[in-house]
Scaffold this motif. Structure first.
Motif, PDB file in Angstrom:
ATOM      1  N   THR A 171       1.043  -1.125  -0.012  1.00  0.00           N
ATOM      2  CA  THR A 171       0.240   0.056  -0.027  1.00  0.00           C
ATOM      3  C   THR A 171       0.714   1.568   0.080  1.00  0.00           C
ATOM      4  N   LEU A 172       1.516   1.165   0.971  1.00  0.00           N
ATOM      5  CA  LEU A 172       2.772   2.851   1.154  1.00  0.00           C
ATOM      6  C   LEU A 172       3.930   2.225  -0.719  1.00  0.00           C
ATOM      7  N   ARG A 173       4.053   1.419  -1.102  1.00  0.00           N
ATOM      8  CA  ARG A 173       4.757   1.187  -2.206  1.00  0.00           C
ATOM      9  C   ARG A 173       3.499   2.689  -3.398  1.00  0.00           C
ATOM     10  N   MET A 174       2.603   2.241  -3.256  1.00  0.00           N
ATOM     11  CA  MET A 174       1.700   2.362  -4.332  1.00  0.00           C
ATOM     12  C   MET A 174       0.698   4.127  -4.182  1.00  0.00           C
ATOM     13  N   VAL A 175       1.668   4.439  -2.660  1.00  0.00           N
ATOM     14  CA  VAL A 175       1.191   5.995  -2.087  1.00  0.00           C
ATOM     15  C   VAL A 175       2.458   6.433  -2.993  1.00  0.00           C
ATOM     16  N   ALA A 176       3.716   5.996  -2.567  1.00  0.00           N
ATOM     17  CA  ALA A 176       5.230   6.682  -3.220  1.00  0.00           C
ATOM     18  C   ALA A 176       5.476   6.773  -4.474  1.00  0.00           C
ATOM     19  N   GLY A 177       4.711   5.615  -5.660  1.00  0.00           N
ATOM     20  CA  GLY A 177       4.948   5.874  -7.201  1.00  0.00           C
ATOM     21  C   GLY A 177       5.574   4.059  -7.150  1.00  0.00           C
ATOM     22  N   GLU A 204       7.307  12.710  -9.657  1.00  0.00           N
ATOM     23  CA  GLU A 204       6.343  13.434  -9.681  1.00  0.00           C
ATOM     24  C   GLU A 204       6.318  13.721  -8.624  1.00  0.00           C
ATOM     25  N   ARG A 205       5.682  13.022  -7.576  1.00  0.00           N
ATOM     26  CA  ARG A 205       4.438  13.381  -7.052  1.00  0.00           C
ATOM     27  C   ARG A 205       5.061  13.290  -5.269  1.00  0.00           C
ATOM     28  N   PRO A 206       4.280  14.504  -4.552  1.00  0.00           N
ATOM     29  CA  PRO A 206       4.758  15.645  -3.798  1.00  0.00           C
ATOM     30  C   PRO A 206       4.698  14.383  -2.491  1.00  0.00           C
ATOM     31  N   VAL A 207       5.220  13.498  -2.198  1.00  0.00           N
ATOM     32  CA  VAL A 207       5.210  12.382  -1.642  1.00  0.00           C
ATOM     33  C   VAL A 207       7.329  12.750  -1.508  1.00  0.00           C
ATOM     34  N   ASN A 208       7.436  11.592  -0.501  1.00  0.00           N
ATOM     35  CA  ASN A 208       8.831  11.272   0.488  1.00  0.00           C
ATOM     36  C   ASN A 208       9.033  10.602   1.351  1.00  0.00           C
ATOM     37  N   THR A 209       9.455   9.314   0.909  1.00  0.00           N
ATOM     38  CA  THR A 209       9.807   8.421   1.509  1.00  0.00           C
ATOM     39  C   THR A 209      11.169   7.849   2.476  1.00  0.00           C
ATOM     40  N   VAL A 210      10.683   7.761   3.537  1.00  0.00           N
ATOM     41  CA  VAL A 210      11.657   7.153   4.950  1.00  0.00           C
ATOM     42  C   VAL A 210      12.171   5.881   5.053  1.00  0.00           C
ATOM     43  N   LEU A 234      12.197  15.997   5.549  1.00  0.00           N
ATOM     44  CA  LEU A 234      11.132  16.670   5.488  1.00  0.00           C
ATOM     45  C   LEU A 234      11.685  18.181   4.485  1.00  0.00           C
ATOM     46  N   VAL A 235      13.277  18.471   4.027  1.00  0.00           N
ATOM     47  CA  VAL A 235      13.501  19.299   3.125  1.00  0.00           C
ATOM     48  C   VAL A 235      12.463  19.704   1.994  1.00  0.00           C
ATOM     49  N   ASN A 236      12.163  18.716   1.989  1.00  0.00           N
ATOM     50  CA  ASN A 236      11.255  18.665   0.412  1.00  0.00           C
ATOM     51  C   ASN A 236       9.796  19.414   0.832  1.00  0.00           C
ATOM     52  N   ARG A 237       9.446  19.615   1.623  1.00  0.00           N
ATOM     53  CA  ARG A 237       8.294  19.673   2.644  1.00  0.00           C
ATOM     54  C   ARG A 237       7.157  19.348   1.624  1.00  0.00           C
ATOM     55  N   PRO A 238       7.419  17.288   1.743  1.00  0.00           N
ATOM     56  CA  PRO A 238       6.024  16.565   1.021  1.00  0.00           C
ATOM     57  C   PRO A 238       5.192  16.689   0.746  1.00  0.00           C
ATOM     58  N   GLU A 239       3.675  17.177   0.498  1.00  0.00           N
ATOM     59  CA  GLU A 239       2.493  16.656   0.860  1.00  0.00           C
ATOM     60  C   GLU A 239       2.353  15.559   1.797  1.00  0.00           C
ATOM     61  N   VAL A 240       2.890  14.816   2.012  1.00  0.00           N
ATOM     62  CA  VAL A 240       3.138  13.605   2.967  1.00  0.00           C
ATOM     63  C   VAL A 240       4.539  13.068   2.137  1.00  0.00           C
ATOM     64  N   LEU A 241       4.650  12.155   4.123  1.00  0.00           N
ATOM     65  CA  LEU A 241       5.627  11.671   4.128  1.00  0.00           C
ATOM     66  C   LEU A 241       5.419   9.979   4.745  1.00  0.00           C
ATOM     67  N   LEU A 242       6.147   9.646   3.978  1.00  0.00           N
ATOM     68  CA  LEU A 242       5.896   7.679   4.365  1.00  0.00           C
ATOM     69  C   LEU A 242       6.789   7.523   4.674  1.00  0.00           C
ATOM     70  N   LEU A 243       6.381   6.728   5.812  1.00  0.00           N
ATOM     71  CA  LEU A 243       7.579   5.916   6.338  1.00  0.00           C
ATOM     72  C   LEU A 243       7.744   4.179   6.991  1.00  0.00           C
ATOM     73  N   ASP A 244       8.479   4.055   5.929  1.00  0.00           N
ATOM     74  CA  ASP A 244       8.390   2.826   6.378  1.00  0.00           C
ATOM     75  C   ASP A 244       9.472   1.517   7.092  1.00  0.00           C
ATOM     76  N   GLU A 245       8.850   1.061   8.265  1.00  0.00           N
ATOM     77  CA  GLU A 245       9.925   0.797   9.431  1.00  0.00           C
ATOM     78  C   GLU A 245      10.519   1.380   9.741  1.00  0.00           C
ATOM     79  N   PRO A 246      10.711   2.825  10.188  1.00  0.00           N
ATOM     80  CA  PRO A 246      11.636   3.758  10.267  1.00  0.00           C
ATOM     81  C   PRO A 246      12.506   3.347  11.459  1.00  0.00           C
ATOM     82  N   LEU A 247      11.870   2.628  12.014  1.00  0.00           N
ATOM     83  CA  LEU A 247      12.966   2.618  13.549  1.00  0.00           C
ATOM     84  C   LEU A 247      13.375   1.119  14.088  1.00  0.00           C
TER      85      LEU A 247
END
Length: 379
Positions: free
Chosen positions: A55-61, A84-90, A156-169
């Motif tokens: 699901t997360l990967r589909m939001v990320a493109g 092309e999307r206003p989305v970033n992933t960590v 965060l520096v890109n100020r995305p509309e949506v920030l995706l966190l994939d098991e970041p911790l």
């Protein structure tokens, strides 16, 4: 070019409409509808293989739906590419450039887009995650927690509309993981961006998120505030996955005012109708371990109770866990907080009574597989 620009400037709630993703004959995400309000901290929680990462990967493109649409506001992202999307992933792996300094890693995105004062934006992002004093170091000179903060600043520096966190911790030790859980929530509140956090760790999801969606077999079983999911699960899967529950299969006997009564493995129990997701026929009765009291003598009062035998006593620091075998053969878990006030001195083999307030009990539809899994986990 016009479409790419429009997609990149999309704002609003994140929406998934009838999204399905299949890989050959396997359906990873099954007709999923989801709304993530703008500016919220949202968690997708579930076991490996439940569909949350897909699901997360589909939001990320990074993946495209087999059918359905992914939107931000009224802008359809479906078919657009990740950049092309206003989305970033960590990601859990950090993915920092080893040859660049911390500051240059964070400034990389704005620099490539020819944003003015990319360095100043990087400094601001590093200060937000509290590692600005490490700006001149290389990633190899940082600890895992520091690298994760840098990876977050780079997104965060890109100020995305949506920030995706994939098991970041996931790669961090327990103490640092808990520290960063608090920090991530602080940062999300401060910047006001939409965070979508994917995890299999229910404590992590419940600590940070405003809303948690529990996924199973490509579908959302239940969604709501963390306290709501924990206190009143709607399915056996949620009752088992979000915390632990003592569960027993039973049959509804009838209703008495605002309560229903049920026979559960030889014991008659009561449950408020407001807490009964299943109200007739075969049901699964549940109560959380910390809601159960362990007593040496038969309790007095209006609560429900049953006699049992202590199987195991485990001191866990803040609490002691008792495993008690009931006459039916079922093993229940009971937590007693260690308050040093009249402690119950129990050992394996002791006969006890377990008691609970019916107002804390619940019923969910009977799921034989989940009931068997619960019995196996405690027995």
């Amino acid at each position: 070019m016009a479409r790419s620009s429009g997609v990149r400037e999309a704002t609003g709630d994140l929406r998934l409409e009838s999204v399905t993703k299949s890989f050959g004959g396997f359906t990873a995400v099954d007709d999923l509808d989801l709304l993530v309000p703008r500016g919220s901290f949202f968690a997708l929680l579930g076991p490996s293989g439940c569909g949350k990462t897909t699901t997360l990967r589909m939001v990320a493109g990074l993946e495209q739906p087999t059918s359905g649409r992914v939107l931000i506001g009224d802008t359809d992202l479906t078919g657009s590419r990740p950049f092309e999307r206003p989305v970033n992933t960590v990601f859990q792996s950090y993915a920092l450039f080893p040859h660049l300094t911390v500051r240059d890693n964070v400034a990389f995105g704005p620099t490539r887009r020819r944003v003015r004062e990319a360095g100043a934006l990087a400094d601001e992002a590093l200060a937000l995650v509290e590692v600005d004093h490490l700006a001149s170091r290389k990633p190899a000179q940082l600890s895992g927690g520091q690298q994760q903060r840098v990876a977050l600043a780079r997104a965060l520096v890109n100020r995305p509309e949506v920030l995706l966190l994939d098991e970041p911790l996931g790669a961090l030790d327990l103490k640092l993981r808990r520290q960063l859980q608090v920090e991530l929530k602080r940062i999300q509140t401060e910047v006001g961006l939409t965070f979508v956090h994917v995890t299999h760790d229910q404590e992590e999801a419940m600590t940070m998120a405003d809303t948690v969606a529990v996924m199973n077999h490509g579908r959302i079983e239940q969604m709501g505030a963390p306290a709501e999911l924990y206190d009143l699960p709607r399915t056996a899967f949620v009752a088992n996955f979000v915390g632990r529950s003592n569960l027993g299969a039973g049959t509804v006997l009838g209703r008495d005012g605002e309560h229903l009564s049920a026979e559960v493995q030889g014991t008659t129990v009561t449950v408020p109708l407001s807490r009964a997701q299943a109200r007739e026929g075969a049901v699964l009765f549940g109560i959380r371990p910390e809601k159960v009291r362990v007593l040496r003598e038969a309790p007095e009062g209006t609560g429900d109770d049953v006699r049992g035998t202590v199987l195991d006593v485990s001191f866990t620091g803040v609490a002691t866990e008792y495993l008690v075998r009931l006459p039916s053969g079922t093993v229940w878990s009971c937590y007693e907080q260690n308050l040093d006030v009249d402690p119950v001195d129990l050992r394996p083999g002791d006969e006890v009574w377990i008691s609970w307030n019916p107002a804390h009990a619940f019923t969910v539809p009977l799921d034989e597989a989940e009931a068997a899994a619960a019995a196996e986990a405690t027995g």
